[in-house]
Scaffold this motif. Structure first.
Motif: not given
Length: 152
Positions: A112-125
């Protein structure tokens, strides 16, 4: 082509199209806003102090919630740090007690960290990660709880 290959090809095509669209910019965007962004970052227009339509504005901070999924009350712990609506750090804590489920949650937690770190929370699903098809539902639930807790 096997069903799995077709699904993988379709998923990769969807990710590619999404990435391409995210990096599109209108031809008449002003040079000052283009220069302020890092190369490859998407153009976003909004009035000062407001979020684009359909997006939230969240308080900076550290949030820890449990995301639930499935019909048996399964859950995972999610701790994340938000800065300017961006996930700057994330840690997933497996809660499973069953050996097989625990192994799946651990693989998920590592990916998970590699997939979501640095991304806007609204862009993550998240959908399917590290062989997990249900654990991402718990992560997405945790994101929604985090958004509710961090809403301004």
């Amino acid at each position: 082509m096997s069903v799995l290959s077709k699904k993988l090809t379709t998923a990769l095509l969807g990710v590619s199209v999404t990435a391409a669209l995210a990096n599109c910019e209108s031809p008449d965007a002003d040079d000052a806003s283009s220069a302020a962004r890092s190369p490859g970052s998407p153009a976003v227009s909004s009035s000062p102090g407001s979020a684009p339509p359909g997006r939230g504005s969240y308080k900076d901070g550290e949030y820890t919630v449990d995301g639930e999924y499935g019909t048996r009350g399964s859950s995972i712990g999610v701790s994340l740090t938000l800065e300017d609506d961006e996930i700057t750090a994330v840690e997933v804590t497996p809660h499973a007690t069953d050996e097989t489920s625990l192994a799946l949650q651990k693989r998920f937690a590592e990916a998970v960290p590699e997939l979501v770190t640095g991304r806007d929370i609204d862009d993550v699903e998240l959908d399917r990660v590290a062989g997990n098809s249900h654990t991402p539902e718990g992560f997405n639930d945790a994101l929604e709880e985090t958004k509710a807790a961090a809403s301004r």
